[in-house]
Design a protein around this motif. Structure first.
Motif, mmCIF file in Angstrom:
data_model
loop_
_atom_site.group_PDB
_atom_site.id
_atom_site.type_symbol
_atom_site.label_atom_id
_atom_site.label_comp_id
_atom_site.label_asym_id
_atom_site.label_seq_id
_atom_site.Cartn_x
_atom_site.Cartn_y
_atom_site.Cartn_z
ATOM 1 N N CYS A 177 0.858 -1.179 0.000
ATOM 2 C CA CYS A 177 0.000 0.000 0.000
ATOM 3 C C CYS A 177 0.901 1.237 0.000
ATOM 4 O O CYS A 177 2.133 1.124 0.038
ATOM 5 C CB CYS A 177 -0.963 -0.011 1.184
ATOM 6 N N ARG A 179 1.576 3.366 2.237
ATOM 7 C CA ARG A 179 2.417 3.559 3.433
ATOM 8 C C ARG A 179 3.454 2.454 3.598
ATOM 9 O O ARG A 179 4.342 2.574 4.438
ATOM 10 C CB ARG A 179 1.550 3.731 4.687
ATOM 11 N N CYS A 180 3.360 1.363 2.811
ATOM 12 C CA CYS A 180 4.491 0.426 2.732
ATOM 13 C C CYS A 180 5.658 1.128 2.035
ATOM 14 O O CYS A 180 6.819 0.901 2.348
ATOM 15 C CB CYS A 180 4.120 -0.811 1.916
ATOM 16 N N CYS A 250 4.038 -2.100 8.242
ATOM 17 C CA CYS A 250 3.357 -0.934 7.657
ATOM 18 C C CYS A 250 2.272 -0.460 8.623
ATOM 19 O O CYS A 250 1.475 -1.268 9.111
ATOM 20 C CB CYS A 250 2.732 -1.324 6.313
ATOM 21 N N CYS A 253 -1.485 -1.229 6.324
ATOM 22 C CA CYS A 253 -1.911 -2.587 5.966
ATOM 23 C C CYS A 253 -1.301 -3.647 6.874
ATOM 24 O O CYS A 253 -1.802 -4.763 6.939
ATOM 25 C CB CYS A 253 -1.626 -2.876 4.501
#
Ligand code: ZN
Length: 352
Positions: A177, A179-180, A250, A253
């Protein structure tokens, strides 16, 4: 998955003949596309190309939202707008809706001149099959990412500046995602913006087209699609696919900590990228009544240099600045990038 016969369904609208002949889409993919509901956040540069592509492709319903108004310096890269929209300073969502309606076709187009935040995203995104990113800021993207991961809704990130950019389709449970890839927002001023580095339409078109390609694949029901992050530059011609591994730590997720979605609306002033303008939001929470534009216009008449009550908005010229008030109570203060001055003008002229 859909092309057992080269025959085109006789029920298909002839408008989409060439698109349906594209085997990976086919009649079944087209049918899914025409029943899909998509939320597009931002209808300016990326958003304009995305909206046009989806409407021409025949998507079922397109929900547009944008908080800004059209200005002259948008025209080199925001393909839905014309000089008359800039002269009238039309809200972008409504100008985009008008331009898209002129294309015709089966798409239902909804338009909202609003600033997306946690309190209204859930309502706008309810029941959508996909969210598309046409925004210009990471805070809104983190909010979209939180919503998408929490609800299992796919979304496609796109970022563009200067002559290039980055695309990341996010399919929850099937890869990284946002924010990963970017766990936290960068310090203010550490990244180039369209304000500092400029931006050109070929870059906008290329990034938005990659987003739109991923969108058609997702909406047509292609379950084999494995999302990949792509970076490109239209000036050098370079294009590469980057590894974007899903991270177990993360915040979104991995740990399922949806801090942008669950945070109470900060309602902080926003300095607009590439604009001599600040957005001020009312301090009360959502659900407040629409401002009485007619009464307010009468009150401002003796104080302002000029007042226009335009139905969809109220505009007043005061102290060398232009205040534009929207039905949701937000105001755009043009003529300054100073938050304190913008807040003071809002309180003085529009506050209760
Ligand atoms: Zn993640």
């Amino acid at each position: 998955m859909t092309t057992e016969s080269p025959e085109i369904s006789t029920t298909t609208d002839p408008r989409f003949d060439r698109q349906v002949r594209f085997a990976p889409l086919g009649p079944a993919g087209q049918e899914r596309l025409q029943t899909a509901r998509v939320l597009l956040v931002g209808s300016g540069a990326l958003g304009g190309v995305l909206a046009q592509t989806l409407v021409r492709a025949g998507v079922g319903t397109l929900v547009l939202c944008d908080r800004d108004v059209v200005e002259l310096s948008n025209l080199p890269r925001q393909v839905l707008f014309e000089e008359r929209h800039a002269q009238a300073q039309s809200p972008k969502a409504l100008a985009a809706q008008e331009a898209l309606a002129r294309i015709g076709g089966p798409t239902t187009i909804e338009a909202h001149a609003v600033h997306i935040e946690a309190t209204n995203l859930t309502g706008l995104a309810e029941g959508v099959d996909l969210i598309l990113d046409g925004t210009d800021n990471l805070t809104t993207r983190y909010l979209i990412n939180d919503y998408a991961i929490k609800t299992g809704t796919p979304w496609v990130y796109g970022g563009v500046v200067s002559s290039g950019g980055l695309v990341l389709p996010v399919i929850p449970e099937k890869g990284a995602c946002l924010r990963c890839v970017f766990p936290d927002p960068p310090p203010p001023g550490s990244l180039p913006t369209c304000d500092s580095a400029g931006v050109i339409l070929p870059a906008v078109g290329a990034i938005a087209s990659l987003q739109a390609g991923a969108a058609l694949r997702i909406l047509s029901g292609d379950t084999d699609f494995m999302p990949r992050m792509t970076q490109l530059d239209v000036w050098s011609g370079a294009m590469l696919t980057l590894e974007a591994p899903k991270r177990e730590d993360c915040p979104a997720c991995g740990r399922r900590n949806f801090e942008y979605l669950d945070a109470p609306a900060a309602r902080e002033p926003v300095v607009f990228c590439g604009r001599n303008a600040v957005q001020i939001s009312p301090q009360t929470s959502s659900g407040q009544p629409r401002p009485d534009f007619v009464a307010l216009a009468a009150r401002l008449e003796p104080l302002a240099d000029e007042v226009q009550e335009l139905g969809v908005m109220l505009r007043a010229k005061v102290e060398g600045a232009t205040l534009t008030l929207f039905p949701d109570g937000r105001a755009l203060v043009e003529g300054t990038t100073e938050i304190d001055r913008a807040r003071a003008l809002y309180d003085r002229y529009l506050g209760s």
